[in-house]
Enzyme design. Structure first.
Site, mmCIF file in Angstrom:
data_model
loop_
_atom_site.group_PDB
_atom_site.id
_atom_site.type_symbol
_atom_site.label_atom_id
_atom_site.label_comp_id
_atom_site.label_asym_id
_atom_site.label_seq_id
_atom_site.Cartn_x
_atom_site.Cartn_y
_atom_site.Cartn_z
ATOM 1 N N SER A 19 0.841 -1.192 0.000
ATOM 2 C CA SER A 19 0.000 0.000 0.000
ATOM 3 C C SER A 19 0.877 1.244 0.000
ATOM 4 C CB SER A 19 -0.902 0.014 1.241
ATOM 5 O OG SER A 19 -1.749 -1.109 1.213
ATOM 6 N N CYS A 65 7.362 0.764 5.883
ATOM 7 C CA CYS A 65 6.830 0.600 4.530
ATOM 8 C C CYS A 65 7.907 0.681 3.452
ATOM 9 C CB CYS A 65 5.732 1.620 4.266
ATOM 10 S SG CYS A 65 4.319 1.426 5.366
ATOM 11 N N GLU A 78 -3.266 4.603 0.827
ATOM 12 C CA GLU A 78 -2.424 5.261 1.848
ATOM 13 C C GLU A 78 -2.998 5.129 3.252
ATOM 14 O OE1 GLU A 78 0.645 7.486 3.320
ATOM 15 O OE2 GLU A 78 0.430 7.447 1.153
ATOM 16 N N THR A 81 -1.673 3.463 17.242
ATOM 17 C CA THR A 81 -2.062 3.583 15.830
ATOM 18 C C THR A 81 -3.511 3.148 15.575
ATOM 19 O OG1 THR A 81 -1.439 3.012 13.563
ATOM 20 C CG2 THR A 81 -1.045 1.322 15.221
ATOM 21 N N ASP A 117 -8.230 -1.363 9.790
ATOM 22 C CA ASP A 117 -7.632 -1.400 8.449
ATOM 23 C C ASP A 117 -8.748 -1.221 7.440
ATOM 24 O OD1 ASP A 117 -6.189 -2.017 6.077
ATOM 25 O OD2 ASP A 117 -4.909 -3.415 7.177
ATOM 26 N N ARG A 148 -8.241 -0.972 4.095
ATOM 27 C CA ARG A 148 -7.818 -1.347 2.744
ATOM 28 C C ARG A 148 -8.704 -2.439 2.160
ATOM 29 N NH1 ARG A 148 -1.588 -2.254 4.155
ATOM 30 N NH2 ARG A 148 -2.611 -3.105 5.987
ATOM 31 N N THR A 162 5.043 -10.838 2.900
ATOM 32 C CA THR A 162 4.202 -10.053 3.799
ATOM 33 C C THR A 162 4.269 -10.599 5.218
ATOM 34 O OG1 THR A 162 1.993 -9.098 4.121
ATOM 35 C CG2 THR A 162 2.079 -11.399 3.442
#
Length: 189
Positions: free
Chosen positions: A43, A58, A83, A105, A117, A119, A140
């Site tokens: 991402s 990242c 993002e 976070t 999340d 995404r 990952t």
């Protein structure tokens, strides 16, 4: 051409919903093992990929993936326009501000109205289908990525973990991801 592999090319995919543009970066296309393709679903991260922020890994994951693919028969990096775990750059900056005041976070994202999340990894599955990829070695630490492509019928032969550099700026980020999500990383929580 990329520094670690001069034989690479880019394919752009535009989403029919919104204005997202996703990129398939194909590293060493002539060497790709058609049976099991090395894959990184990445991402976009303006702060980490471009400015090498110490708050995340990242950029480090992206570079590790390029290096891995350069040494191991090429591969595909799907660079998704998602993002800040899908909340966008402006909201990511809002979350960073809340983190500087003590929230982790995940709690920071919740505080501004988002899930852990946001995404959508089904877009990765759609791109892989268009590229005729059916079996991957995925790079990952995130089981959500693996789950999404498995759900789409793409098989995973191997999973390769990335290895972040832990520092005083990202240590709590990783601890939170391990503790509150299914993120796979060996770190003392």
């Amino acid at each position: 051409p990329l520094p670690k592999n001069e034989n690479s090319n880019f394919k752009i995919f535009k989403s029919y919903i919104g204005s997202d543009k996703h990129v398939a970066i194909i590293i060493n296309p002539k060497k790709i093992n058609k049976k099991s393709v090395n894959l990184r679903i990445h991402s976009a991260c303006f702060t980490g990929d471009i400015f090498h922020s110490l708050k995340c890994d990242c950029g480090e994951q992206l570079n590790q993936s390029i290096t891995y693919m350069s040494k191991n028969n090429g591969g595909i990096i799907l660079y998704l326009d998602q993002e800040g775990r899908g909340i966008g750059l402006a909201n990511k900056m809002r979350a960073y501000s809340l983190q500087s005041r003590g929230l982790d976070t995940i709690d920071a994202d919740h505080n501004i109205g988002f899930l852990d999340d946001e995404r959508d990894f089904s877009v990765a599955s759609k791109i892989l289908s268009l590229l005729n990829v059916k079996l991957v070695n995925i790079i990952t630490n995130n089981p959500l990525k693996m789950s999404a492509i498995k759900k789409a019928g793409i098989k995973i032969k191997n999973q390769v973990n990335t290895k972040p550099t832990i520092n005083k700026y990202n240590k709590n980020y990783f601890k939170t991801r391990v503790k509150k999500t299914s993120y796979r990383l060996k770190i003392a929580v």
